[in-house]
Design a protein around this motif. Structure first.
Motif, PDB file in Angstrom:
ATOM      1  N   ALA A 197      62.428  28.472   9.149  1.00 14.55           N
ATOM      2  CA  ALA A 197      62.128  27.178   9.770  1.00 14.55           C
ATOM      3  C   ALA A 197      60.874  26.532   9.197  1.00 14.55           C
ATOM      4  O   ALA A 197      60.798  25.305   9.091  1.00 14.55           O
ATOM      5  CB  ALA A 197      61.980  27.337  11.285  1.00 14.55           C
ATOM      6  N   VAL A 198      59.889  27.343   8.803  1.00 14.77           N
ATOM      7  CA  VAL A 198      58.637  26.782   8.281  1.00 14.77           C
ATOM      8  C   VAL A 198      58.700  26.527   6.781  1.00 14.77           C
ATOM      9  O   VAL A 198      57.746  26.019   6.192  1.00 14.77           O
ATOM     10  CB  VAL A 198      57.437  27.693   8.604  1.00 14.77           C
ATOM     11  CG1 VAL A 198      57.321  27.913  10.105  1.00 14.77           C
ATOM     12  CG2 VAL A 198      57.521  29.031   7.863  1.00 14.77           C
ATOM     13  N   GLY A 199      59.815  26.901   6.150  1.00 13.17           N
ATOM     14  CA  GLY A 199      59.998  26.599   4.738  1.00 13.17           C
ATOM     15  C   GLY A 199      59.537  27.666   3.771  1.00 13.17           C
ATOM     16  O   GLY A 199      59.606  27.461   2.556  1.00 13.17           O
ATOM     17  N   PHE A 200      59.048  28.816   4.274  1.00  8.84           N
ATOM     18  CA  PHE A 200      58.659  29.876   3.344  1.00  8.84           C
ATOM     19  C   PHE A 200      59.890  30.426   2.635  1.00  8.84           C
ATOM     20  O   PHE A 200      59.857  30.706   1.439  1.00  8.84           O
ATOM     21  CB  PHE A 200      57.914  30.998   4.063  1.00  8.84           C
ATOM     22  CG  PHE A 200      57.489  32.098   3.125  1.00  8.84           C
ATOM     23  CD1 PHE A 200      56.507  31.866   2.178  1.00  8.84           C
ATOM     24  CD2 PHE A 200      58.069  33.357   3.183  1.00  8.84           C
ATOM     25  CE1 PHE A 200      56.118  32.872   1.289  1.00  8.84           C
ATOM     26  CE2 PHE A 200      57.691  34.358   2.310  1.00  8.84           C
ATOM     27  CZ  PHE A 200      56.708  34.122   1.359  1.00  8.84           C
ATOM     28  N   ILE A 201      60.970  30.604   3.381  1.00  9.77           N
ATOM     29  CA  ILE A 201      62.258  30.946   2.785  1.00  9.77           C
ATOM     30  C   ILE A 201      62.998  29.632   2.552  1.00  9.77           C
ATOM     31  O   ILE A 201      63.369  28.950   3.505  1.00  9.77           O
ATOM     32  CB  ILE A 201      63.073  31.887   3.690  1.00  9.77           C
ATOM     33  CG1 ILE A 201      62.338  33.233   3.826  1.00  9.77           C
ATOM     34  CG2 ILE A 201      64.470  32.101   3.132  1.00  9.77           C
ATOM     35  CD1 ILE A 201      63.028  34.223   4.753  1.00  9.77           C
ATOM     36  N   GLN A 202      63.185  29.259   1.306  1.00  9.13           N
ATOM     37  CA  GLN A 202      63.793  27.989   0.934  1.00  9.13           C
ATOM     38  C   GLN A 202      65.300  28.002   1.218  1.00  9.13           C
ATOM     39  O   GLN A 202      65.898  29.067   1.397  1.00  9.13           O
ATOM     40  CB  GLN A 202      63.526  27.703  -0.545  1.00  9.13           C
ATOM     41  CG  GLN A 202      62.046  27.534  -0.887  1.00  9.13           C
ATOM     42  CD  GLN A 202      61.478  26.259  -0.289  1.00  9.13           C
ATOM     43  OE1 GLN A 202      62.113  25.220  -0.276  1.00  9.13           O
ATOM     44  NE2 GLN A 202      60.261  26.356   0.234  1.00  9.13           N
ATOM     45  N   PRO A 203      65.938  26.816   1.264  1.00  7.65           N
ATOM     46  CA  PRO A 203      67.366  26.739   1.610  1.00  7.65           C
ATOM     47  C   PRO A 203      68.271  27.652   0.786  1.00  7.65           C
ATOM     48  O   PRO A 203      69.163  28.300   1.338  1.00  7.65           O
ATOM     49  CB  PRO A 203      67.696  25.261   1.374  1.00  7.65           C
ATOM     50  CG  PRO A 203      66.416  24.553   1.666  1.00  7.65           C
ATOM     51  CD  PRO A 203      65.337  25.470   1.141  1.00  7.65           C
ATOM     52  N   SER A 204      68.057  27.706  -0.535  1.00 13.57           N
ATOM     53  CA  SER A 204      68.913  28.568  -1.349  1.00 13.57           C
ATOM     54  C   SER A 204      68.725  30.030  -0.971  1.00 13.57           C
ATOM     55  O   SER A 204      69.695  30.799  -0.892  1.00 13.57           O
ATOM     56  CB  SER A 204      68.622  28.378  -2.837  1.00 13.57           C
ATOM     57  OG  SER A 204      67.262  28.661  -3.130  1.00 13.57           O
ATOM     58  N   ALA A 205      67.470  30.426  -0.705  1.00 17.93           N
ATOM     59  CA  ALA A 205      67.196  31.803  -0.302  1.00 17.93           C
ATOM     60  C   ALA A 205      67.700  32.070   1.110  1.00 17.93           C
ATOM     61  O   ALA A 205      68.040  33.209   1.448  1.00 17.93           O
ATOM     62  CB  ALA A 205      65.702  32.085  -0.394  1.00 17.93           C
ATOM     63  N   ALA A 206      67.750  31.024   1.941  1.00 19.15           N
ATOM     64  CA  ALA A 206      68.223  31.196   3.317  1.00 19.15           C
ATOM     65  C   ALA A 206      69.692  31.602   3.353  1.00 19.15           C
ATOM     66  O   ALA A 206      70.154  32.197   4.336  1.00 19.15           O
ATOM     67  CB  ALA A 206      68.008  29.916   4.114  1.00 19.15           C
TER      68      ALA A 206
END
Length: 229
Positions: A168-177
């Motif tokens: 949610a905070v963007g540390f894990i980016q969408p592709s990594a999510a």
């Protein structure tokens, strides 16, 4: 490797630290279910919010009453013999990221999100399916056919919630999510993935408590040694 027998000070926790709780599977149904699926002695996870508070998704008040809440971190730790803490050196380095964490937690609590009890019992099959199809999922994502699962949910189990905080905070980016699908991570899985942090140390509220030499982190190289803190 020198064994990790010392305990850290609770006051030294930092926002974003992941708290993994050592559970006795005989204590309750959820702990027993998680242990039977993951074979890990760590069967609950929370995240340190700051201000002496931890955020967790728990079923401790019953299946229907389980929810996401902010609790006094010392009281959370006192429910267990000990907890292990993971610290991420990069995720929470900025005040903006910490603020984003608090905003996400506050929103989830305000929305009255519940404990995802059903997610625990379908965890094994869902994880196996995810791992067997991850290549196809990534291809669909980069082909514009698949989006990461939303982090704004009505239910979370404990490690799912912690994982979603990082997304949610963007540390894990969408592709990594796509890879780090939050509902496929158990508390034990969090401790095996450096994305969620490196073992920082143990905490307990019992001054006579001793860590077993069989504990998963007993001979793990600590955060302080790795990063020279």
């Amino acid at each position: 490797m020198q064994p990790n027998t010392e305990f850290k000070n609770i006051a030294d926790l930092k926002p974003g630290d992941v708290i993994l709780c050592h559970c006795d599977p005989s204590n309750d149904l959820v702990s027993k279910a998680i242990h039977s699926v993951t074979s890990s002695e760590y069967c609950h996870a929370a995240i340190y919010y700051g201000d002496s508070l931890a955020a967790e998704s728990t079923a401790k008040d019953g299946i229907k009453k389980g929810k996401i809440e902010k609790v006094d971190v010392s009281k959370l730790i006192s429910r267990y013999g000990h907890v292990a803490v993971l610290r991420q050196p990069d995720a929470w380095a900025s005040d903006n990221r910490v603020e984003a964490l608090k905003l996400f937690v506050d929103k989830v609590v305000e929305n009255g999100a519940k404990y995802n009890f059903n997610g625990i019992f379908s965890f094994k099959s869902r994880k196996e399916f995810h791992e067997a199809n991850i290549q196809e999922k990534l291809e669909n994502f980069f082909g514009g056919k698949l989006s990461p699962l939303p982090t704004d949910k009505s239910e979370y189990f404990c490690s799912e919630f912690v994982s979603d905080c990082f997304i949610a905070v963007g540390f894990i980016q969408p592709s990594a999510a796509i890879l780090f699908q939050s509902d496929t991570y158990s508390p034990g899985d969090l401790g095996k993935e450096p994305t969620f942090g490196t073992f920082w140390g143990y905490l307990t509220t019992n001054p006579s408590y001793k860590i077993s030499e069989h504990d998963y982190y007993y001979r793990t190289t600590t955060y302080d040694v790795i990063y020279g803190v």
